[in-house]
Design a protein around this motif. Structure first.
Motif, PDB file in Angstrom:
ATOM      1  N   ASN A  41       0.820  -1.174  -0.029  1.00  0.00           N
ATOM      2  CA  ASN A  41       0.001  -0.131   0.037  1.00  0.00           C
ATOM      3  C   ASN A  41       1.057   1.257  -0.196  1.00  0.00           C
ATOM      4  N   ASN A  42       1.823   1.227   0.946  1.00  0.00           N
ATOM      5  CA  ASN A  42       2.533   2.518   1.300  1.00  0.00           C
ATOM      6  C   ASN A  42       3.606   2.753  -0.085  1.00  0.00           C
ATOM      7  N   LYS A  45       1.717   3.838  -3.375  1.00  0.00           N
ATOM      8  CA  LYS A  45       1.325   5.441  -3.179  1.00  0.00           C
ATOM      9  C   LYS A  45       2.435   6.021  -3.207  1.00  0.00           C
ATOM     10  N   GLN A  46       3.378   5.786  -2.707  1.00  0.00           N
ATOM     11  CA  GLN A  46       4.974   6.690  -2.824  1.00  0.00           C
ATOM     12  C   GLN A  46       5.238   6.704  -4.310  1.00  0.00           C
ATOM     13  N   GLU A  49       2.718   8.914  -6.145  1.00  0.00           N
ATOM     14  CA  GLU A  49       2.935  10.485  -5.995  1.00  0.00           C
ATOM     15  C   GLU A  49       4.027  11.059  -6.577  1.00  0.00           C
ATOM     16  N   VAL A 118      -3.017  13.756  -5.456  1.00  0.00           N
ATOM     17  CA  VAL A 118      -2.966  13.559  -3.924  1.00  0.00           C
ATOM     18  C   VAL A 118      -3.772  13.017  -3.472  1.00  0.00           C
ATOM     19  N   ASN A 119      -5.048  13.561  -3.579  1.00  0.00           N
ATOM     20  CA  ASN A 119      -6.437  13.192  -2.854  1.00  0.00           C
ATOM     21  C   ASN A 119      -6.655  11.961  -3.605  1.00  0.00           C
ATOM     22  N   LYS A 122      -4.652   9.265  -1.870  1.00  0.00           N
ATOM     23  CA  LYS A 122      -5.131   9.013  -0.574  1.00  0.00           C
ATOM     24  C   LYS A 122      -6.441   8.102  -0.344  1.00  0.00           C
ATOM     25  N   GLN A 123      -7.253   8.345  -1.347  1.00  0.00           N
ATOM     26  CA  GLN A 123      -8.658   7.596  -1.379  1.00  0.00           C
ATOM     27  C   GLN A 123      -8.444   6.131  -1.620  1.00  0.00           C
TER      28      GLN A 123
END
Length: 240
Positions: A41-42, A45-46, A49, A118-119, A122-123
Motif C-alpha cells: 500500500n505505502n 502510493k509513494q 505520488e 494526491v487526494n 489517499k482515497q
C-alpha cells in the motif's frame, strides 16, 4: 529476411531484459522478504505520488507542453483550416502566436493538478492498490482517468481561462478566428478555445503519467528507495 534479422536481436534484448528483472526480483525478495499489505500500500502510493508530481512539474515548466511533441497543443481539428488559411494570406505570425499561447496556458495550469492526484491516491483502498500493482502496465493511469478526470476538468477550466487571458491566448485565438471568419465563403468557427485547451491539458497530464508509470514498472533505476525495490520486485515476480 532482413526484417527477421532485425527482429532477432530485438527479441533477444527483450527476453534478456525480462530475465534481468526476474533475477533482480528473486534476489530482492530473498533479501527483503515478501512485502506486507501495508508495504504494498505505502510503496505503490509513494511511487504514484512521485510519478504524478514529476509529471505535473515537467508539464508546468517553460516549454513543458510547447517543447514536447507528444503533448504539444495545436489548433483544434475543426480549426486547422483557420491555421492553413491564415498562413496562406500572410498571417503566419498570428497562427504561431496562437499555438504558443495555448501551450503557455496549459503549462501555467499543469501545476494545479498535484493536490487532485494526491487526494485520489489517499482515497485508494488496498484492493485498488493491489489491482494497480499487478494489473496492466497502465493500470494506475487508467485509475487516475476514472477517478480524477471530472475533478480535473472542473478545477482546470477556470485556471485555464485565467491563464489564457494572462498569456494572451484568448485574444490571439479570437483574433485568428475573427480574421478567418472575414475570409469570403468560409464556414465560421467558434472563437471560444477554453474547453479545448482544458481537455488537451488533462490529456497531456495522462500521457506523462503513463510514461512515468511504465518507467517505474520497467526501469530498475527508477526504484529509488528500498520500499519501492521491494514492492516492485514483488510485481516483477507476479506480473501477468
Amino acid at each position: 529476411m532482413k526484417k527477421a534479422l532485425i527482429l532477432i536481436p530485438l527479441l533477444f534484448i527483450l527476453f534478456c531484459s525480462c530475465d534481468t528483472l526476474n533475477q533482480v526480483a528473486q534476489t530482492t525478495i530473498q533479501q527483503y522478504g515478501k512485502p506486507t499489505n501495508l508495504e504494498i500500500n505505502n510503496g505503490l502510493k509513494q511511487a504514484l505520488e512521485l510519478g504524478t508530481n514529476k509529471s505535473s512539474d515537467q508539464l508546468s515548466s517553460i516549454n513543458g507542453f510547447f517543447g514536447n511533441a507528444a503533448v504539444k497543443i495545436l489548433f483544434p481539428p475543426e480549426a486547422q483550416k483557420v491555421e492553413k488559411t491564415l498562413r496562406s494570406i500572410g498571417l503566419s505570425k498570428l497562427a504561431d502566436n496562437v499555438i504558443l499561447s495555448l501551450n503557455r496556458a496549459a503549462e501555467d495550469a499543469a501545476g494545479k493538478a498535484k493536490p487532485i492526484f494526491v487526494n485520489a491516491i489517499k482515497q485508494m483502498t488496498l484492493t485498488d492498490v493491489t489491482n494497480i500493482l499487478l494489473g496492466n502496465q497502465d493500470a494506475a493511469t487508467q485509475y487516475f482517468k476514472r477517478t480524477t478526470t471530472a475533478q480535473l476538468a472542473a478545477s482546470f477550466k477556470p485556471v485555464i481561462q485565467n491563464s489564457l487571458n494572462k498569456v494572451g491566448a484568448t485574444k490571439y485565438y479570437t483574433d485568428a478566428a475573427n480574421a478567418y471568419n472575414k475570409v469570403p465563403f468560409v464556414s465560421k468557427v467558434n472563437p471560444d478555445i477554453t474547453d479545448y485547451v482544458t481537455q488537451k491539458a488533462i490529456d497531456g497530464l495522462f500521457v506523462e503519467i503513463a510514461q512515468e508509470e511504465l518507467n517505474i514498472r520497467q526501469n530498475l533505476g527508477a526504484r529509488t528507495t528500498p520500499l519501492l525495490q521491494k514492492v516492485f520486485s514483488y510485481y516483477d515476480k507476479n506480473k501477468r
